[in-house]
Design a protein around this motif. Structure first.
Motif, mmCIF file in Angstrom:
data_model
loop_
_atom_site.group_PDB
_atom_site.id
_atom_site.type_symbol
_atom_site.label_atom_id
_atom_site.label_comp_id
_atom_site.label_asym_id
_atom_site.label_seq_id
_atom_site.Cartn_x
_atom_site.Cartn_y
_atom_site.Cartn_z
ATOM 1 N N ASP A 1 -6.319 -14.237 -5.481
ATOM 2 C CA ASP A 1 -5.578 -15.236 -4.713
ATOM 3 C C ASP A 1 -4.544 -15.915 -5.614
ATOM 4 O O ASP A 1 -4.853 -16.329 -6.734
ATOM 5 C CB ASP A 1 -6.548 -16.289 -4.167
ATOM 6 C CG ASP A 1 -5.935 -17.127 -3.059
ATOM 7 O OD1 ASP A 1 -4.724 -17.430 -3.138
ATOM 8 O OD2 ASP A 1 -6.660 -17.495 -2.115
ATOM 9 N N SER A 2 -3.321 -16.024 -5.108
ATOM 10 C CA SER A 2 -2.224 -16.634 -5.871
ATOM 11 C C SER A 2 -2.015 -18.095 -5.502
ATOM 12 O O SER A 2 -0.899 -18.588 -5.517
ATOM 13 C CB SER A 2 -0.924 -15.850 -5.624
ATOM 14 O OG SER A 2 -0.645 -15.799 -4.231
ATOM 15 N N ARG A 3 -3.101 -18.796 -5.186
ATOM 16 C CA ARG A 3 -2.970 -20.181 -4.702
ATOM 17 C C ARG A 3 -2.191 -21.068 -5.669
ATOM 18 O O ARG A 3 -1.350 -21.867 -5.256
ATOM 19 C CB ARG A 3 -4.357 -20.756 -4.428
ATOM 20 C CG ARG A 3 -4.346 -22.210 -3.946
ATOM 21 C CD ARG A 3 -5.668 -22.610 -3.315
ATOM 22 N NE ARG A 3 -5.741 -22.207 -1.927
ATOM 23 C CZ ARG A 3 -6.718 -21.453 -1.424
ATOM 24 N NH1 ARG A 3 -7.678 -20.999 -2.210
ATOM 25 N NH2 ARG A 3 -6.721 -21.144 -0.143
ATOM 26 N N CYS A 4 -2.437 -20.952 -6.952
ATOM 27 C CA CYS A 4 -1.712 -21.784 -7.918
ATOM 28 C C CYS A 4 -0.218 -21.478 -7.875
ATOM 29 O O CYS A 4 0.617 -22.388 -7.939
ATOM 30 C CB CYS A 4 -2.266 -21.559 -9.326
ATOM 31 S SG CYS A 4 -1.532 -22.640 -10.580
ATOM 32 N N LEU A 5 0.138 -20.212 -7.763
ATOM 33 C CA LEU A 5 1.549 -19.833 -7.688
ATOM 34 C C LEU A 5 2.163 -20.294 -6.367
ATOM 35 O O LEU A 5 3.320 -20.728 -6.328
ATOM 36 C CB LEU A 5 1.688 -18.321 -7.847
ATOM 37 C CG LEU A 5 1.270 -17.767 -9.215
ATOM 38 C CD1 LEU A 5 1.152 -16.243 -9.164
ATOM 39 C CD2 LEU A 5 2.249 -18.189 -10.291
ATOM 40 N N ARG A 6 1.392 -20.194 -5.272
ATOM 41 C CA ARG A 6 1.902 -20.619 -3.967
ATOM 42 C C ARG A 6 2.192 -22.118 -3.944
ATOM 43 O O ARG A 6 3.229 -22.563 -3.453
ATOM 44 C CB ARG A 6 0.882 -20.313 -2.854
ATOM 45 C CG ARG A 6 0.775 -18.885 -2.453
ATOM 46 C CD ARG A 6 0.126 -18.741 -1.082
ATOM 47 N NE ARG A 6 -1.151 -19.398 -0.911
ATOM 48 C CZ ARG A 6 -2.332 -18.855 -1.206
ATOM 49 N NH1 ARG A 6 -2.378 -17.631 -1.714
ATOM 50 N NH2 ARG A 6 -3.459 -19.509 -0.987
ATOM 51 N N LEU A 7 1.253 -22.895 -4.449
ATOM 52 C CA LEU A 7 1.403 -24.355 -4.376
ATOM 53 C C LEU A 7 2.327 -24.887 -5.463
ATOM 54 O O LEU A 7 2.907 -25.966 -5.311
ATOM 55 C CB LEU A 7 0.026 -25.026 -4.491
ATOM 56 C CG LEU A 7 -0.975 -24.683 -3.377
ATOM 57 C CD1 LEU A 7 -2.232 -25.516 -3.530
ATOM 58 C CD2 LEU A 7 -0.369 -24.900 -2.004
ATOM 59 N N ASN A 8 2.435 -24.155 -6.551
ATOM 60 C CA ASN A 8 3.358 -24.487 -7.635
ATOM 61 C C ASN A 8 3.246 -25.948 -8.076
ATOM 62 O O ASN A 8 4.236 -26.692 -8.098
ATOM 63 C CB ASN A 8 4.803 -24.181 -7.202
ATOM 64 C CG ASN A 8 5.771 -24.223 -8.362
ATOM 65 O OD1 ASN A 8 5.402 -23.948 -9.503
ATOM 66 N ND2 ASN A 8 7.017 -24.579 -8.081
ATOM 67 N N PRO A 9 2.048 -26.393 -8.460
ATOM 68 C CA PRO A 9 1.913 -27.774 -8.939
ATOM 69 C C PRO A 9 2.582 -27.952 -10.294
ATOM 70 O O PRO A 9 2.846 -26.970 -11.002
ATOM 71 C CB PRO A 9 0.394 -27.946 -9.049
ATOM 72 C CG PRO A 9 -0.096 -26.565 -9.359
ATOM 73 C CD PRO A 9 0.788 -25.643 -8.569
ATOM 74 N N ASP A 10 2.837 -29.176 -10.654
ATOM 75 C CA ASP A 10 3.405 -29.483 -11.963
ATOM 76 C C ASP A 10 2.296 -29.365 -13.006
ATOM 77 O O ASP A 10 1.495 -30.289 -13.187
ATOM 78 C CB ASP A 10 3.991 -30.900 -11.947
ATOM 79 C CG ASP A 10 4.610 -31.278 -13.288
ATOM 80 O OD1 ASP A 10 4.569 -30.458 -14.230
ATOM 81 O OD2 ASP A 10 5.130 -32.411 -13.397
ATOM 82 N N LEU A 11 2.253 -28.242 -13.699
ATOM 83 C CA LEU A 11 1.175 -27.991 -14.652
ATOM 84 C C LEU A 11 1.393 -28.678 -15.997
ATOM 85 O O LEU A 11 0.629 -28.446 -16.931
ATOM 86 C CB LEU A 11 0.974 -26.479 -14.842
ATOM 87 C CG LEU A 11 0.471 -25.724 -13.607
ATOM 88 C CD1 LEU A 11 0.244 -24.257 -13.930
ATOM 89 C CD2 LEU A 11 -0.809 -26.345 -13.051
#
Length: 283
Positions: free
Chosen positions: A103-113
């Motif tokens: 799942d690419s959830r982190c890429l989809r949501l693109n939070p400020d890391l």
């Protein structure tokens, strides 16, 4: 060349060596990739398309048509929305995504890391496969290979920030006591945050022979939850905030009329409303 979870084939594609419950992670990947190529995409998950294109596997056996793809992506979007809402209220939070699969959830949501700490976790062989197929987000991102039901890995997760734990597509595959113990450990470990999960009802346990993803992979559901509010009793700090059945998901109106009529009608029956449910809790 073989590696845990897969092997490189001529032409550069990767053949998946995983079976059983681990192989089921391909079904949502196929659904998200199908959705991304629809005129009215729900998730616009271009990373799913890119990931699927690198895999050599019999995708047809999952029998995921456009309607099934849409149903999956409506579920995923609801969990995405809840995660985004938590981050909007807690901009320096930790996100723990258990059983992340492909799942690419982190890429989809693109939070400020630079502000958010994001941790993806799955079994070591799944993590190895994921690393070969998907890009790693830049910033405060970690990918951990561990069994979610083990104790040791959780002790390594910091508790210094509000934490949202996402656990999609896992609990129904666990034995009931194992699943309950995992929820208890999560609620006890973190000081404050939210738990976002999905469940299946007990009726679905008896109907699971009709679910193509399970028959295609030889896997099975083991734990059914008919009333997700009862899970509050697993920990004194656990409080259900919201619970949605399939027919209550935003975007359900896009489904074919016969699907809408069937699921909407059955949703009035207590034992059917939460045949599958999408739930968030405070702790």
């Amino acid at each position: 060349m073989d590696f845990p979870g897969g092997s490189y084939q001529a032409g550069g594609k990767i053949k998946i060596n995983l079976t059983g419950t681990q192989e089921t992670m391909l079904a949502p990947l196929i659904a998200r990739a199908k959705d991304a190529q629809m005129p009215e995409s729900v998730l616009h998950d271009v990373w799913a398309v890119q990931t699927l294109a690198q895999i050599d596997h019999d995708f047809d056996k999952f029998q995921i048509d456009d309607n099934k793809a849409s149903l999956h992506t409506l579920r995923a979007r609801r969990l995405d929305i809840w995660t985004s809402q938590f981050l909007a209220n807690n901009p320096t939070a930790t996100v723990l995504h258990i059983a992340c699969g492909l799942d690419s959830r982190c890429l989809r949501l693109n939070p400020d890391l630079t502000q958010v700490r994001w941790i993806d976790l799955d079994l070591p062989e799944v993590v190895s496969l994921r690393s070969a197929l998907m890009p790693s987000p830049l910033g405060d991102y970690s990918l951990i290979g561990a069994d979610a039901t083990d104790d040791a890995w959780l002790e390594q997760i910091p508790t210094d920030r509000p934490t949202v734990v996402i656990c999609q597509g896992l609990l129904m595959y666990l034995e009931e006591e194992t699943g309950k113990r995992l929820i208890q450990r999560l609620a006890s470990h973190f000081q404050t945050g939210e738990l976002i999960i999905d469940c299946v009802g007990t009726l679905l346990l008896s109907l699971q022979h009709q679910i193509e993803t399970l028959t295609a992979t030889g896997s099975s559901f083991k734990w059914g939850v008919d009333d997700p509010k009862t899970l509050e009793g697993l920990h004194p700090r656990l409080r259900m905030v919201e619970c949605l059945g399939l027919a209550e998901l935003e975007g359900f109106e896009r489904m074919p009329l016969n699907t809408r009529l069937m699921l909407s009608t059955y949703s009035y029956l207590p034992w059917f409303r939460y045949l599958s449910s999408y739930v968030r809790y405070n702790f």
